[in-house]
Design an enzyme around this catalytic site. Structure first.
Site, mmCIF file in Angstrom:
data_model
loop_
_atom_site.group_PDB
_atom_site.id
_atom_site.type_symbol
_atom_site.label_atom_id
_atom_site.label_comp_id
_atom_site.label_asym_id
_atom_site.label_seq_id
_atom_site.Cartn_x
_atom_site.Cartn_y
_atom_site.Cartn_z
ATOM 1 N N LYS A 232 29.575 3.099 8.827
ATOM 2 C CA LYS A 232 29.547 3.526 7.418
ATOM 3 C C LYS A 232 29.493 2.302 6.505
ATOM 4 O O LYS A 232 28.700 2.219 5.561
ATOM 5 C CB LYS A 232 30.790 4.362 7.125
ATOM 6 C CG LYS A 232 31.069 4.614 5.648
ATOM 7 C CD LYS A 232 29.992 5.445 4.998
ATOM 8 C CE LYS A 232 30.216 5.565 3.511
ATOM 9 N NZ LYS A 232 31.178 6.563 3.122
ATOM 10 N N CYS A 286 31.474 4.473 -4.180
ATOM 11 C CA CYS A 286 31.264 3.936 -2.822
ATOM 12 C C CYS A 286 30.994 2.432 -2.840
ATOM 13 O O CYS A 286 31.836 1.626 -2.491
ATOM 14 C CB CYS A 286 30.100 4.664 -2.153
ATOM 15 S SG CYS A 286 30.230 6.448 -2.224
#
Ligand code: SAJ
Length: 466
Positions: A232, A286
């Site tokens: 990720k 993010c």
């Protein structure tokens, strides 16, 4: 029905049978932009889902079968039926949910604090509560983005000490980091493969079967939770670093009188070039934070990822570059930032998203205000709302009326076809135009009488540009 043993004690094929028969209870913790769609998608697939959130208003909203995310197409539809059928319910009461759950999916925020240190307090708090209430044999799945190793070294010990159970044999633990694009979450959850790493093979197979069977999604299995978290972060940091590279090129090409957009378009004709675009900076929940998860693990492990850190510095400096472009463009028409009325078109961190988390347009607004500008903000996602302490306008015309300068901050669809000649008539002529997201044609801006600057494009003072 499942034997009295827990999910983890099931043979993989028996667990798969339970999933096929939709005999599974899932508790999702955190009903935000990831947790809510996750809960809804599993419930819509037939699982019994209990969503837990600490915010009572969120719980009421979900139990009304509604999505509070106006910018997530299709989410309302996904939620409505499972709530009506009783397959999805929300509560603030952890103790009414966790003891019943075969799977507990953690989807709480993992921001960084003002010192850029990861703040895992929400994950720690959620996992402490899960540990106290988990039934033997249940499986904990971490979807929140955390640094590689956090699951094994921080979360696992909390779950073991609070529950008195042993990870791997008496409860399961896996990482399945969310990989969805805000604004397209429902679509992404149906199409983007999930990367899963777990504490042992048996747990991995069961968790993979859960996502494959219920969400009908491809799963890519990796060695362990830390590898899944590394995947990720690699995806997001790759993006942040490449955006920083695009911004670095832009700062040089501006001074060389080269148009970065023209360069990128030409580069994109090569088979292995991946276009990234310069702009006012990188915002959102993010990318601006994810780098610090890796940096913090790297520091602990003895290697500081300096390129990742430098990329963050480059991206974080872009707002001040837009402020200086604004000063240049105003000076060109004999004005200064001090005392100018500046129309800000777009503050959201990316197009069609109602979210200003870490948006680079906030430091732009603060910088311009600090230098004495009077701001008028319009963003189609926030009409007439309070943003950064300003009451926003309800239209482009309202914000631009009487402005000395327009700053384009977000590439919302509404701004892609602006009538620049009309805007010029509304402004306090002569006026300046600063394009921080490179969606305005320099030629059209000049032809409409604006002095014009844009990130990564040559200064157009006194010359017509393409
Ligand atoms: N940005 C640039 N130049 C670019 C691309 C983006 O300046 O070339 C800026 C955007 O304007 C925005 C920020 O970077 O301010 C982040 O943009 P993003 O498109 O990465 O949007 P996010 O933050 O919503 O990213 C999420 C991420 N998904 C997850 O973390 C699960 C990211 O990995 C995805 O690539 C992205 O969604 C997506 O597009 O799917």
């Amino acid at each position: 029905m499942m034997s009295k043993e827990g999910m983890l004690q099931q043979k993989v094929e028996d667990a798969k049978g339970l999933f096929k028969d939709r005999k599974v209870t899932i508790c999702t913790i955190g009903l935000g932009r990831i947790g809510l769609p996750t809960a809804a998608m599993f419930a819509a697939a037939g699982a019994n889902v209990i969503g837990v959130d600490i915010n009572p208003e969120v719980v009421v909203n979900v139990n009304e079968g509604k999505s509070r995310f106006v910018d997530e197409p299709g989410l309302d539809k996904v939620i409505e039926e499972p709530v009506r059928l009783g397959k999805l319910r929300a509560t603030t009461d952890f103790s009414s949910a966790i003891p019943k759950a075969d799977f507990i999916i953690i989807c709480v925020p993992t921001p960084v604090d003002h010192t850029k240190t990861p703040n895992y307090s929400a994950v720690i708090s959620a996992c402490s509560t899960v540990g106290k209430l988990i039934k033997p044999g249940s499986v904990v799945i971490i979807e929140s983005t955390v640094g590689p190793g956090t699951v094994e070294n921080l979360i696992l010990p909390i779950l073991e000490s609070e529950s008195g159970l042993r990870a791997g044999s008496e409860f399961g633990l896996a990482s399945c980091p969310e990989r969805s694009d805000p604004g397209n979450i429902v679509m992404n959850m149906k199409t983007v493969p999930r990367v899963i790493g777990a504490i042992n093979q048996h747990c991995l197979d069961i968790v993979a079967d859960l996502y494959e069977t219920l969400l009908n999604i491809k799963v890519y299995k990796v060695n362990d939770p830390k590898t899944a978290n590394a995947v990720k972060l690699t995806e997001n940091l790759f993006r942040d670093v490449n955006i920083a590279l695009a911004n670095e090129f832009a700062l040089v090409f501006e001074k060389l009188g080269i148009d970065s957009l023209e360069v990128i378009k030409a580069c994109a004709t090569k088979y292995n070039f991946m276009p990234h675009y310069p702009g006012v900076g990188v915002g959102g929940p993010c990318l601006p934070s994810n780098s610090y998860y890796l940096i913090s693990e790297g520091v602990k492990a003895g290697h500081i990822p300096s390129l990742v850190r430098m990329a963050r510095e480059i991206n974080d400096r872009m707002p001040e570059h837009v402020v200086s472009l604004t000063s240049e463009a105003l000076n060109e028409v004999g004005k200064t930032i001090r005392g100018s009325k500046i129309a800000i078109l777009g503050v959201a961190y990316k197009p069609e998203i109602k979210d200003v988390q870490l948006t680079p347009m906030e430091p732009v607004c603060n910088g311009l205000a600090r230098l004495g500008a009077v701001l008028d903000i319009y963003d189609p996602m926030f009409p007439g709302e309070n943003v950064f302490g300003y009451t926003t306008r309800r239209s482009v015309a309202q914000a631009v009326n009487g402005a000395d300068c327009i700053v384009m901050g977000t590439a919302h669809k509404e701004f892609l076809q602006l009538d620049l000649k009309l805007l010029a008539q509304l402004t306090e002529s002569p006026a300046a135009f600063v394009d921080a997201r490179n969606i305005i044609s320099p030629k059209d801006a000049l032809a409409s009488g604006f002095s014009f600057r844009a990130v990564g494009r040559p200064s157009t003072s006194g010359s017509a540009q393409a």
